[in-house]
Design a protein around this motif. Structure first.
Motif, PDB file in Angstrom:
ATOM      1  N   LYS A   1       0.795  -1.230   0.000  1.00  0.00           N
ATOM      2  CA  LYS A   1       0.000   0.000   0.000  1.00  0.00           C
ATOM      3  C   LYS A   1       0.827   1.281   0.000  1.00  0.00           C
ATOM      4  CE  LYS A   1      -4.090  -1.935   0.247  1.00  0.00           C
ATOM      5  NZ  LYS A   1      -5.087  -1.757  -0.837  1.00  0.00           N
ATOM      6  N   CYS A   2       2.074   1.218   0.452  1.00  0.00           N
ATOM      7  CA  CYS A   2       2.900   2.429   0.535  1.00  0.00           C
ATOM      8  C   CYS A   2       3.303   2.899  -0.864  1.00  0.00           C
ATOM      9  CB  CYS A   2       4.140   2.175   1.380  1.00  0.00           C
ATOM     10  SG  CYS A   2       5.363   1.080   0.613  1.00  0.00           S
ATOM     11  N   GLU A   3       3.858   4.094  -0.920  1.00  0.00           N
ATOM     12  CA  GLU A   3       4.226   4.665  -2.222  1.00  0.00           C
ATOM     13  C   GLU A   3       5.170   3.762  -3.002  1.00  0.00           C
ATOM     14  OE1 GLU A   3       6.759   6.222  -5.047  1.00  0.00           O
ATOM     15  OE2 GLU A   3       7.540   6.078  -2.996  1.00  0.00           O
ATOM     16  N   LYS A   4       6.186   3.228  -2.334  1.00  0.00           N
ATOM     17  CA  LYS A   4       7.175   2.430  -3.059  1.00  0.00           C
ATOM     18  C   LYS A   4       6.599   1.101  -3.528  1.00  0.00           C
ATOM     19  CE  LYS A   4      12.094   1.386  -3.054  1.00  0.00           C
ATOM     20  NZ  LYS A   4      13.357   1.379  -2.264  1.00  0.00           N
ATOM     21  N   CYS A   5       5.751   0.493  -2.716  1.00  0.00           N
ATOM     22  CA  CYS A   5       5.112  -0.756  -3.141  1.00  0.00           C
ATOM     23  C   CYS A   5       4.218  -0.523  -4.354  1.00  0.00           C
ATOM     24  CB  CYS A   5       4.274  -1.340  -1.993  1.00  0.00           C
ATOM     25  SG  CYS A   5       5.210  -2.264  -0.753  1.00  0.00           S
ATOM     26  N   VAL A   6       3.388   0.523  -4.300  1.00  0.00           N
ATOM     27  CA  VAL A   6       2.483   0.817  -5.416  1.00  0.00           C
ATOM     28  C   VAL A   6       3.277   1.178  -6.662  1.00  0.00           C
ATOM     29  CG1 VAL A   6       0.635   2.323  -6.246  1.00  0.00           C
ATOM     30  CG2 VAL A   6       0.626   1.516  -3.866  1.00  0.00           C
ATOM     31  N   ARG A   7       4.331   1.973  -6.471  1.00  0.00           N
ATOM     32  CA  ARG A   7       5.169   2.349  -7.619  1.00  0.00           C
ATOM     33  C   ARG A   7       5.791   1.123  -8.281  1.00  0.00           C
ATOM     34  NH1 ARG A   7      10.706   4.434  -6.742  1.00  0.00           N
ATOM     35  NH2 ARG A   7       9.915   5.187  -4.747  1.00  0.00           N
ATOM     36  N   THR A   8       6.261   0.182  -7.462  1.00  0.00           N
ATOM     37  CA  THR A   8       6.888  -1.026  -8.021  1.00  0.00           C
ATOM     38  C   THR A   8       5.863  -1.882  -8.761  1.00  0.00           C
ATOM     39  OG1 THR A   8       8.473  -1.000  -6.189  1.00  0.00           O
ATOM     40  CG2 THR A   8       8.325  -3.023  -7.485  1.00  0.00           C
ATOM     41  N   LYS A   9       4.647  -1.957  -8.239  1.00  0.00           N
ATOM     42  CA  LYS A   9       3.597  -2.695  -8.950  1.00  0.00           C
ATOM     43  C   LYS A   9       3.318  -2.057 -10.311  1.00  0.00           C
ATOM     44  CE  LYS A   9       0.644  -2.795  -5.363  1.00  0.00           C
ATOM     45  NZ  LYS A   9      -0.555  -3.179  -4.563  1.00  0.00           N
ATOM     46  N   LEU A  10       3.347  -0.725 -10.358  1.00  0.00           N
ATOM     47  CA  LEU A  10       3.150  -0.026 -11.630  1.00  0.00           C
ATOM     48  C   LEU A  10       4.317  -0.268 -12.581  1.00  0.00           C
ATOM     49  CD1 LEU A  10       1.686   3.379 -10.375  1.00  0.00           C
ATOM     50  CD2 LEU A  10       0.451   1.482 -11.431  1.00  0.00           C
ATOM     51  N   ASN A  11       5.525  -0.391 -12.043  1.00  0.00           N
ATOM     52  CA  ASN A  11       6.677  -0.731 -12.886  1.00  0.00           C
ATOM     53  C   ASN A  11       6.410  -2.017 -13.659  1.00  0.00           C
ATOM     54  OD1 ASN A  11       8.873   0.377 -10.272  1.00  0.00           O
ATOM     55  ND2 ASN A  11       8.498   1.448 -12.181  1.00  0.00           N
ATOM     56  N   PHE A  12       5.858  -3.020 -12.970  1.00  0.00           N
ATOM     57  CA  PHE A  12       5.565  -4.299 -13.623  1.00  0.00           C
ATOM     58  C   PHE A  12       4.453  -4.150 -14.652  1.00  0.00           C
ATOM     59  CE2 PHE A  12       7.957  -6.028 -10.080  1.00  0.00           C
ATOM     60  CZ  PHE A  12       8.584  -7.129 -10.652  1.00  0.00           C
ATOM     61  N   LEU A  13       3.381  -3.465 -14.297  1.00  0.00           N
ATOM     62  CA  LEU A  13       2.261  -3.311 -15.224  1.00  0.00           C
ATOM     63  C   LEU A  13       2.675  -2.546 -16.477  1.00  0.00           C
ATOM     64  CD1 LEU A  13      -0.635  -2.495 -12.715  1.00  0.00           C
ATOM     65  CD2 LEU A  13      -0.180  -4.664 -13.899  1.00  0.00           C
ATOM     66  N   ALA A  14       3.554  -1.559 -16.309  1.00  0.00           N
ATOM     67  CA  ALA A  14       4.004  -0.761 -17.458  1.00  0.00           C
ATOM     68  C   ALA A  14       4.774  -1.606 -18.465  1.00  0.00           C
ATOM     69  CB  ALA A  14       4.856   0.410 -16.984  1.00  0.00           C
ATOM     70  N   THR A  15       5.442  -2.658 -17.991  1.00  0.00           N
ATOM     71  CA  THR A  15       6.199  -3.521 -18.893  1.00  0.00           C
ATOM     72  C   THR A  15       5.340  -4.633 -19.487  1.00  0.00           C
ATOM     73  OG1 THR A  15       6.899  -5.035 -17.115  1.00  0.00           O
ATOM     74  CG2 THR A  15       8.299  -3.117 -17.561  1.00  0.00           C
ATOM     75  N   GLY A  16       4.056  -4.649 -19.129  1.00  0.00           N
ATOM     76  CA  GLY A  16       3.162  -5.685 -19.650  1.00  0.00           C
ATOM     77  C   GLY A  16       3.214  -6.970 -18.860  1.00  0.00           C
ATOM     78  N   ASN A  17       3.800  -6.924 -17.669  1.00  0.00           N
ATOM     79  CA  ASN A  17       3.899  -8.108 -16.826  1.00  0.00           C
ATOM     80  C   ASN A  17       2.935  -8.006 -15.643  1.00  0.00           C
ATOM     81  OD1 ASN A  17       6.311  -9.851 -17.775  1.00  0.00           O
ATOM     82  ND2 ASN A  17       7.115  -7.759 -17.862  1.00  0.00           N
ATOM     83  N   PRO A  18       2.476  -9.151 -15.138  1.00  0.00           N
ATOM     84  CA  PRO A  18       1.572  -9.118 -13.982  1.00  0.00           C
ATOM     85  C   PRO A  18       2.318  -8.714 -12.710  1.00  0.00           C
ATOM     86  CG  PRO A  18       2.157 -11.385 -14.528  1.00  0.00           C
ATOM     87  CD  PRO A  18       2.723 -10.529 -15.622  1.00  0.00           C
ATOM     88  N   ILE A  19       1.576  -8.235 -11.735  1.00  0.00           N
ATOM     89  CA  ILE A  19       2.158  -7.912 -10.432  1.00  0.00           C
ATOM     90  C   ILE A  19       2.573  -9.220  -9.765  1.00  0.00           C
ATOM     91  CG2 ILE A  19       1.693  -6.958  -8.140  1.00  0.00           C
ATOM     92  CD1 ILE A  19      -0.375  -5.095  -9.541  1.00  0.00           C
ATOM     93  N   PRO A  20       3.827  -9.350  -9.312  1.00  0.00           N
ATOM     94  CA  PRO A  20       4.303 -10.623  -8.752  1.00  0.00           C
ATOM     95  C   PRO A  20       3.665 -10.942  -7.396  1.00  0.00           C
ATOM     96  CG  PRO A  20       6.013  -8.950  -8.609  1.00  0.00           C
ATOM     97  CD  PRO A  20       4.910  -8.353  -9.417  1.00  0.00           C
ATOM     98  N   ILE A  21       3.783 -12.192  -6.996  1.00  0.00           N
ATOM     99  CA  ILE A  21       3.127 -12.680  -5.783  1.00  0.00           C
ATOM    100  C   ILE A  21       3.748 -12.134  -4.498  1.00  0.00           C
ATOM    101  CG2 ILE A  21       2.371 -14.802  -6.905  1.00  0.00           C
ATOM    102  CD1 ILE A  21       4.704 -16.250  -5.510  1.00  0.00           C
ATOM    103  N   CYS A  22       4.857 -11.423  -4.589  1.00  0.00           N
ATOM    104  CA  CYS A  22       5.472 -10.842  -3.390  1.00  0.00           C
ATOM    105  C   CYS A  22       4.653  -9.680  -2.842  1.00  0.00           C
ATOM    106  CB  CYS A  22       6.900 -10.394  -3.686  1.00  0.00           C
ATOM    107  SG  CYS A  22       7.045  -9.169  -4.992  1.00  0.00           S
ATOM    108  N   PHE A  23       3.643  -9.215  -3.598  1.00  0.00           N
ATOM    109  CA  PHE A  23       2.765  -8.150  -3.140  1.00  0.00           C
ATOM    110  C   PHE A  23       1.388  -8.714  -2.814  1.00  0.00           C
ATOM    111  CE2 PHE A  23       5.818  -5.984  -5.931  1.00  0.00           C
ATOM    112  CZ  PHE A  23       6.254  -4.973  -5.092  1.00  0.00           C
ATOM    113  N   PRO A  24       0.773  -8.284  -1.719  1.00  0.00           N
ATOM    114  CA  PRO A  24      -0.583  -8.734  -1.387  1.00  0.00           C
ATOM    115  C   PRO A  24      -1.572  -8.318  -2.466  1.00  0.00           C
ATOM    116  CG  PRO A  24       0.430  -7.580   0.477  1.00  0.00           C
ATOM    117  CD  PRO A  24       1.310  -7.358  -0.702  1.00  0.00           C
TER     118      PRO A  24
END
Length: 396
Positions: free
Chosen positions: A297-320
């Motif tokens: 939920k924090c800024e860095k977690c959300v930003r990293t999830k967006l990094n994955f989505l921007a590359t066309g990849n799913p959000i990895p299981i390391c995030f809730p």
């Protein structure tokens, strides 16, 4: 005369660990006003530097000395090349923040001539994107002639995870070990009390202190890989790590490489998506209550999830699991450096014609003015006054 005296102490050895330490005295004229100890603790199987080798201690103390306008007297040995490099290192920080850091003199009881570093490299590895990227591309020889032979990695207890949180650190260390085992690399934990005795802004000191910590392993690996924070085309200055200052932390027997500025964070994520174990075990969070995992939920977690989505990849299981649109709506971008990171994601998504709904929400977040921008517009005299006052109070 105000100065800091560094006195190396004999290392201590337990059944399992080696502890290197020094005594740090602050002296005003003829009066000692403060005394403390700095220590590094690691597995005794690692061959340590000599007891009177003070390179790591000097690196850990230099920014406190600059902030306090104290010269440094080292009652031990320091690398000739490190002393030379720290002259330029100080000049850079003084140019960037002259109201906060001063140029100080450093003297050493003994100056060690330059020697050839031992072969092999060491890389800090806490499981974040920058370290995962560096370890992956060097271990797989993906960086052409600049690829390094990584001998070991290290995770530091006392940096993002406080010393008192032993369970969290052990869990994070175990997770990092599982990741590195996949590519046959060894992880060696190391502890330090640095953050408990310093007053310097961590965003300024972290790379200098990282090199200080890892230099305890220089008899095993003579090259230190420091993962970049920002790419060459979007450098943030001043910042604790950069291709300008990181190489100036090099000593005669420990060569420092600033690695990864060829890629922004989204580009790094695209590269590490080839490493399944690496992305499944990412740990980027430092704001969550549990320091050994991602809060999501924090800024860095959300930003990293967006990094994955921007590359066309799913959000990895390391995030809730969560709804990414709701996640973005809850984020307030705290400063221009972070805003720049989010802008890079938006530009990457646009360039690659990503049309998902999160892109629009990201744009709205970027266009949303922060409270300080509304009250104190950029460029206004009032904002500059508040900015300078805040910098002096907070040590930034």
């Amino acid at each position: 005369m105000k100065y800091i005296e560094i006195e190396p102490l004999n290392r201590e050895t337990t059944d399992s660990d080696c502890v290197r330490r020094c005594r740090i005295k602050r002296i005003d004229g003829d009066v000692q006003v403060d005394q403390t100890e700095l220590w590094f603790q690691f597995d005794k199987s690692i061959v340590p530097p000599e007891d009177n080798d003070c390179d790591s201690y000097l690196l850990a103390v230099i920014m406190d000395a600059m902030k306090e306008e104290r010269d440094v007297i080292v009652k031990g040995e320091v690398s000739k090349q490190l002393l030379s490099n720290l002259v330029e290192y100080q000049v850079a920080w003084y140019k960037w923040l002259p109201d906060l850091y001063s140029y100080i003199n450093i003297s050493a009881e003994s100056i060690r001539d330059n020697s050839t570093p031992v072969s092999g490299a060491i890389c800090a590895f806490s499981g974040g994107v920058d370290a995962t990227f560096s370890v992956w591309r060097h271990s797989q020889a993906k960086f052409s002639h600049r690829s390094q032979d990584i001998k070991l990695c290290s995770i530091v207890h006392g940096f993002d995870i406080p010393l008192r949180e032993e369970t969290s650190f052990n869990n994070a260390s175990k997770r990092a070990q599982e990741t590195l085992k996949d590519i046959q690399l060894k992880l060696v934990p190391i502890k330090t009390n640095y953050r408990e005795i310093t007053t310097v802004n961590w965003e300024h000191a972290f790379s200098c202190v990282l090199v200080a910590v890892l230099s305890n392993f220089k008899k095993v690996a003579g090259t230190c890989i420091v993962g970049s924070s920002e790419p060459y085309d979007s450098l943030v200055i001043p910042w604790g790590s950069s291709p300008i200052t990181d190489p100036l932390l090099t000593s005669g027997d420990f060569h420092v490489i600033h690695d990864g500025a060829s890629h922004n964070r989204t580009e790094k994520v695209k590269e590490i998506c080839d490493w399944k174990v690496g992305i499944e075990n990412l740990r980027v969070c430092w704001q969550g209550d549990l320091k050994d995992r991602n809060c999501g939920k924090c800024e860095k977690c959300v930003r990293t999830k967006l990094n994955f989505l921007a590359t066309g990849n799913p959000i990895p299981i390391c995030f809730p699991d969560s709804n990414i649109l709701d996640d973005i709506k809850e984020i307030t971008l705290p400063n221009e450096a972070v805003r720049g990171e989010w802008r890079q994601i938006y530009e990457y998504a646009n360039k690659n014609e990503v049309k998902d709904s999160w892109v629009g929400q990201l744009r709205r977040t970027l266009n949303k003015k922060s409270l300080i921008d509304k009250i104190l517009p950029k460029g206004s005299p009032q904002r500059e006054i508040v900015k300078n006052l805040t910098r002096k109070i907070s040590g930034r």
